[in-house]
Design an enzyme around this catalytic site. Sequence first.
Site, PDB file in Angstrom:
ATOM      1  N   LYS A 101      26.461   2.023  13.980  1.00  0.00           N
ATOM      2  CA  LYS A 101      27.220   1.208  14.833  1.00  0.00           C
ATOM      3  C   LYS A 101      28.081   0.243  14.073  1.00  0.00           C
ATOM      4  O   LYS A 101      29.133   0.103  13.889  1.00  0.00           O
ATOM      5  CB  LYS A 101      26.677   0.850  15.974  1.00  0.00           C
ATOM      6  CG  LYS A 101      27.582  -0.127  16.853  1.00  0.00           C
ATOM      7  CD  LYS A 101      28.862   0.508  17.447  1.00  0.00           C
ATOM      8  CE  LYS A 101      30.002  -0.022  18.021  1.00  0.00           C
ATOM      9  NZ  LYS A 101      31.196   0.479  18.364  1.00  0.00           N
ATOM     10  N   PHE A 129      43.431   4.609  10.581  1.00  0.00           N
ATOM     11  CA  PHE A 129      42.924   3.303  10.365  1.00  0.00           C
ATOM     12  C   PHE A 129      43.331   2.786   8.808  1.00  0.00           C
ATOM     13  O   PHE A 129      42.895   2.104   8.103  1.00  0.00           O
ATOM     14  CB  PHE A 129      41.615   3.176  10.451  1.00  0.00           C
ATOM     15  CG  PHE A 129      41.179   2.941  11.948  1.00  0.00           C
ATOM     16  CD1 PHE A 129      40.803   1.686  12.331  1.00  0.00           C
ATOM     17  CD2 PHE A 129      41.137   3.966  12.651  1.00  0.00           C
ATOM     18  CE1 PHE A 129      40.420   1.683  13.658  1.00  0.00           C
ATOM     19  CE2 PHE A 129      40.723   4.005  13.959  1.00  0.00           C
ATOM     20  CZ  PHE A 129      40.554   2.641  14.522  1.00  0.00           C
ATOM     21  N   GLY A 135      41.709  -6.734  15.042  1.00  0.00           N
ATOM     22  CA  GLY A 135      41.081  -7.887  16.023  1.00  0.00           C
ATOM     23  C   GLY A 135      40.580  -7.063  16.743  1.00  0.00           C
ATOM     24  O   GLY A 135      39.770  -6.216  16.713  1.00  0.00           O
ATOM     25  N   CYS A 154      35.384  -6.351  18.704  1.00  0.00           N
ATOM     26  CA  CYS A 154      34.129  -5.758  18.068  1.00  0.00           C
ATOM     27  C   CYS A 154      34.266  -5.786  16.309  1.00  0.00           C
ATOM     28  O   CYS A 154      33.202  -6.183  16.018  1.00  0.00           O
ATOM     29  CB  CYS A 154      34.169  -4.112  18.430  1.00  0.00           C
ATOM     30  SG  CYS A 154      33.705  -3.857  20.058  1.00  0.00           S
ATOM     31  N   ARG A 169      40.642 -10.633  23.139  1.00  0.00           N
ATOM     32  CA  ARG A 169      39.539 -11.068  22.142  1.00  0.00           C
ATOM     33  C   ARG A 169      39.789 -10.821  20.843  1.00  0.00           C
ATOM     34  O   ARG A 169      39.847  -9.806  20.377  1.00  0.00           O
ATOM     35  CB  ARG A 169      38.235 -10.601  22.670  1.00  0.00           C
ATOM     36  CG  ARG A 169      37.567 -11.034  24.050  1.00  0.00           C
ATOM     37  CD  ARG A 169      36.199 -10.293  24.435  1.00  0.00           C
ATOM     38  NE  ARG A 169      36.345  -8.901  24.853  1.00  0.00           N
ATOM     39  CZ  ARG A 169      35.486  -8.220  25.312  1.00  0.00           C
ATOM     40  NH1 ARG A 169      34.065  -8.487  25.418  1.00  0.00           N
ATOM     41  NH2 ARG A 169      35.814  -6.701  25.780  1.00  0.00           N
TER      42      ARG A 169
HETATM   43  N1  LIG Z   1      34.635  -3.244  24.527  1.00  0.00           N
HETATM   44  C1  LIG Z   1      34.471  -2.212  23.368  1.00  0.00           C
HETATM   45  O1  LIG Z   1      35.580  -1.649  23.066  1.00  0.00           O
HETATM   46  C2  LIG Z   1      33.354  -2.006  22.852  1.00  0.00           C
HETATM   47  C3  LIG Z   1      33.099  -0.773  22.337  1.00  0.00           C
HETATM   48  C4  LIG Z   1      31.882  -0.395  21.675  1.00  0.00           C
HETATM   49  C5  LIG Z   1      30.945  -1.153  21.849  1.00  0.00           C
HETATM   50  N2  LIG Z   1      31.156  -2.399  22.560  1.00  0.00           N
HETATM   51  C6  LIG Z   1      29.789  -3.305  22.692  1.00  0.00           C
HETATM   52  O2  LIG Z   1      29.322  -3.082  24.101  1.00  0.00           O
HETATM   53  C7  LIG Z   1      28.790  -4.350  24.750  1.00  0.00           C
HETATM   54  C8  LIG Z   1      29.637  -4.656  25.972  1.00  0.00           C
HETATM   55  O3  LIG Z   1      30.879  -4.803  25.543  1.00  0.00           O
HETATM   56  P1  LIG Z   1      32.046  -5.132  26.560  1.00  0.00           P
HETATM   57  O4  LIG Z   1      33.263  -5.159  25.877  1.00  0.00           O
HETATM   58  O5  LIG Z   1      31.840  -3.813  27.753  1.00  0.00           O
HETATM   59  O6  LIG Z   1      31.556  -6.723  27.225  1.00  0.00           O
HETATM   60  P2  LIG Z   1      31.953  -7.130  28.407  1.00  0.00           P
HETATM   61  O7  LIG Z   1      32.103  -8.710  28.272  1.00  0.00           O
HETATM   62  O8  LIG Z   1      33.454  -6.850  29.025  1.00  0.00           O
HETATM   63  O9  LIG Z   1      31.195  -6.680  29.609  1.00  0.00           O
HETATM   64  C9  LIG Z   1      29.842  -7.466  29.660  1.00  0.00           C
HETATM   65  C10 LIG Z   1      29.577  -7.460  31.377  1.00  0.00           C
HETATM   66  O10 LIG Z   1      28.115  -7.742  31.492  1.00  0.00           O
HETATM   67  C11 LIG Z   1      27.922  -8.564  32.560  1.00  0.00           C
HETATM   68  N3  LIG Z   1      26.812  -9.185  32.214  1.00  0.00           N
HETATM   69  C12 LIG Z   1      26.312 -10.263  31.671  1.00  0.00           C
HETATM   70  N4  LIG Z   1      25.238 -10.643  32.005  1.00  0.00           N
HETATM   71  C13 LIG Z   1      24.421  -9.606  32.952  1.00  0.00           C
HETATM   72  C14 LIG Z   1      23.407  -9.603  33.770  1.00  0.00           C
HETATM   73  N5  LIG Z   1      22.277 -10.306  33.347  1.00  0.00           N
HETATM   74  N6  LIG Z   1      23.308  -8.569  34.557  1.00  0.00           N
HETATM   75  C15 LIG Z   1      24.670  -7.951  35.052  1.00  0.00           C
HETATM   76  N7  LIG Z   1      25.513  -8.073  33.965  1.00  0.00           N
HETATM   77  C16 LIG Z   1      25.599  -8.854  33.365  1.00  0.00           C
HETATM   78  C17 LIG Z   1      29.064  -9.498  32.263  1.00  0.00           C
HETATM   79  O11 LIG Z   1      29.583  -9.911  33.641  1.00  0.00           O
HETATM   80  C18 LIG Z   1      30.159  -8.402  31.973  1.00  0.00           C
HETATM   81  O12 LIG Z   1      30.951  -8.026  32.987  1.00  0.00           O
HETATM   82  C19 LIG Z   1      28.919  -5.345  23.397  1.00  0.00           C
HETATM   83  O13 LIG Z   1      27.607  -5.284  22.910  1.00  0.00           O
HETATM   84  C20 LIG Z   1      30.185  -4.764  22.750  1.00  0.00           C
HETATM   85  O14 LIG Z   1      29.938  -5.059  21.327  1.00  0.00           O
HETATM   86  C21 LIG Z   1      32.251  -2.666  23.316  1.00  0.00           C
END
Ligand SMILES: NC(=O)c1ccc[n+]([C@@H]2O[C@H](COP(=O)([O-])OP(=O)(O)OC[C@H]3O[C@@H](n4cnc5c(N)ncnc54)[C@H](O)[C@@H]3O)[C@@H](O)[C@H]2O)c1
Length: 463
Positions: free
Chosen positions: A236, A281, A289, A292, A359
């Site tokens: 990843k 890319f 930005g 991630c 972000r």
């Molecule tokens: N956003 C992307 O495009 C993407 C793509 C691939 C991987 N990721 C990875 O996936 C993970 C999540 O990313 P995201 O963008 O969805 O984050 P995000 O901040 O949008 O979502 C995280 C959610 O988890 C909730 N949360 C936090 N603590 C909690 C708890 N104790 N119980 C229940 N819910 C809880 C938050 O309120 C939030 O809604 C990260 O590690 C990120 O690096 C993100």
Amino acid sequence: MDICVVGAGYVGLVTSACLAFLGNQVTAVEVNPGKLENLKKGDVPFFEPHLTDFVKNCLESGSLKFTADLDTGVKNAEVIFICVGTPPLANGESDLSQVMTVARGIGGALDNKRRRVIVNKSTVPVGSGNWVEMLVNQGVQTVQPVPARSSRSEAPSFSVVSNPEFLREGSAIADSFYPDRIVVGSVDEASIDLMRKLYNQILTQDFEPPECAPRPKGLEHVPFVLTDLASAELIKYSANAFLAMKISFANEVAGLCEKVGADIKQVTRGIGLDLRIGSPFLNAGVGWGGSCFGKDIQALMQVAREYHYPTHLLEATIKVNEHQRLVVIQKLQDELKIIKGRTVGLMGLSFKPNTDDLRDAPSLGIARQLIKMGVLVKVYDPVAMDICKTMHTDLDVQYATDLVDLATDCDALVVVTEWDEFKRANWREVSRVMRWPLVIDGRNVLQEDDITSHGMTYRGIGR
Ligand SMILES: NC(=O)c1ccc[n+]([C@@H]2O[C@H](COP(=O)([O-])OP(=O)(O)OC[C@H]3O[C@@H](n4cnc5c(N)ncnc54)[C@H](O)[C@@H]3O)[C@@H](O)[C@H]2O)c1
């Protein structure tokens, strides 16, 4: 299959809805009360094409439920996904506090009625699989201390698997149904079988595609990459680092193109057609930005530092990007000479089109720098303005209602996000309302002729 997804953000919500669509029973656990109430009504708290209708359908069919109660989610589930955020700390390390809370919470909620697979879908540093296992065990101990000589069979049975997520905001539903690969890190046979079963419809493409995400022509199966935990975690980070590096490479060459009179669009087309390189890319612009790339490269470098391992390419990738974000400001200075007291309109705020995610968005840094230099900054974005007003209350910019309103009385427009709407702009109308007819195309997506034919000056990146 009964599934629990903890964290209903970009990744958790899309994962929940897609698994529910495929016939699983999904309970999504969300700790943010405002978000939870909206989700229960089918209101998605961020912009992702088609996701609202998709979630509403799953709610109506009863295949998807939202709750704040982790215990309920865990007790019913065979597979528990951890999808909480792992934002960067000031020193570049990942903030794993959300993962820690959830892992201990899952441990506290486990019973020994069935064996569970706990899946790390959050992007977590190498070694986190073992760490999550330890935390879950700590959670188990807090609610049901196991006497030293008691039988191990009395303890809840679980295994931790890594299953990194590669979806892209803006095309998240299609990416979930038609991924380039599904990576699973585990050495536990039963867990691997369960993950394979869970993803079988996607692996074999044996499902009726949803209307909003038709199957790509010719896609018959998706590769299943089965590996160990550490390799899955590193896949990843390395994938994101490589993609960011490709963009930084294109940006570095773009700078050279400007010096020697070459055109980066021609150069990247010429190199991207080489199958060993590939064209995605390789776009020059204001740089990468989002939530991630920056944080994952920093976290990867942090892991390397722990092992005293040098990361020259990663450092250069970041350095080039930091420089690139301010290239449009140099171009404004070149064209306008004095920029203090000027009015500049930023076209786009989100870090990329089809999302409202701000972000680490280049727009914010560019706006702040221009404001510092005495510029009046106007902004327009088709979807990200409300979130910007709420989350960046200190950002002293004027919000425009549309592109013409943005352009009115501007000395320059700068494309920061390549929204389709900007590619179809009415430049005749735009040119009439601007004070000085300058367009800086920070994403190289506009047709130069469209702009110059209305008496305006066009400046791209690396051209
Ligand atoms: N956003 C992307 O495009 C993407 C793509 C691939 C991987 N990721 C990875 O996936 C993970 C999540 O990313 P995201 O963008 O969805 O984050 P995000 O901040 O949008 O979502 C995280 C959610 O988890 C909730 N949360 C936090 N603590 C909690 C708890 N104790 N119980 C229940 N819910 C809880 C938050 O309120 C939030 O809604 C990260 O590690 C990120 O690096 C993100």
